[in-house]
Design an enzyme around this catalytic site. Structure first.
Site, PDB file in Angstrom:
ATOM      1  N   ASP A   7       0.860  -1.114  -0.011  1.00  0.00           N
ATOM      2  CA  ASP A   7      -0.091  -0.058   0.060  1.00  0.00           C
ATOM      3  C   ASP A   7       0.976   1.167   0.010  1.00  0.00           C
ATOM      4  OD1 ASP A   7      -1.811   2.097   0.340  1.00  0.00           O
ATOM      5  OD2 ASP A   7      -2.375   1.271   2.206  1.00  0.00           O
ATOM      6  N   GLU A  65      -1.214  -1.524  -4.689  1.00  0.00           N
ATOM      7  CA  GLU A  65      -2.561  -0.737  -4.364  1.00  0.00           C
ATOM      8  C   GLU A  65      -2.410   0.545  -5.527  1.00  0.00           C
ATOM      9  OE1 GLU A  65      -4.542   2.373  -1.500  1.00  0.00           O
ATOM     10  OE2 GLU A  65      -5.199   0.372  -0.734  1.00  0.00           O
ATOM     11  N   ASP A 138      -2.383   0.873   8.549  1.00  0.00           N
ATOM     12  CA  ASP A 138      -1.927   0.943   7.038  1.00  0.00           C
ATOM     13  C   ASP A 138      -1.244  -0.452   6.673  1.00  0.00           C
ATOM     14  OD1 ASP A 138      -1.728   4.083   6.904  1.00  0.00           O
ATOM     15  OD2 ASP A 138      -0.669   3.712   8.679  1.00  0.00           O
TER      16      ASP A 138
END
Length: 140
Positions: A7, A65, A138
């Site tokens: 991410d 992502e 996260d």
């Protein structure tokens, strides 16, 4: 199949490794770079950390992502730059890459593309049979 998921983020970059055959979490964490460093040094630092994870975990595929449009151009630029670093690291290691939008990931994990990060963390915990949700959020 071993999947390294990223991410992208310049200050906090979520990263994790799962073994999809038995749905187990191999590793989870957050890569960080210092806000006091110049952008090129921060990207170099994130690159080195991603490469460490690749070397340590030998993934079959890397899931990144996909950057999506945000109102904060500065945030989206840093995210895009880190995504580029991750793409390059994957290419140099000859590892296949798949990219997904945040809503695609949320829908796959929770059933809703509008789920909150906390809901995603809970579902990751359940799916991977963890005792606790990955921290910080996260990392999910």
């Amino acid at each position: 199949m071993r999947v390294l998921a990223i991410d992208p983020g310049l200050t906090r970059c979520g990263i994790g490794v799962i073994e999809s055959n038995n749905m187990s979490m191999i590793g989870v964490g957050v890569l960080k770079s210092s806000t006091e460093d110049s952008i090129e040094l921060r990207l170099m630092d994130i690159d080195a950390q991603i490469r460490e994870w690749i070397t340590l975990h030998n993934p079959d595929v890397i899931a990144i992502e996909r950057v999506f449009s945000q109102q904060n151009l500065r945030t989206v630029m840093g995210t895009a730059q880190v995504a580029g670093v991750a793409l390059l690291a994957a290419a140099q290691a000859n590892i296949k890459v798949v990219m997904h939008t945040p809503s695609e990931v949320k829908a796959a994990v929770t059933g809703s593309g509008r789920a909150k990060k906390e809901q995603g963390a809970q579902m990751v915990q359940r799916s991977l049979k963890g005792e606790t949700s990955p921290k910080p959020v996260d990392a999910t």
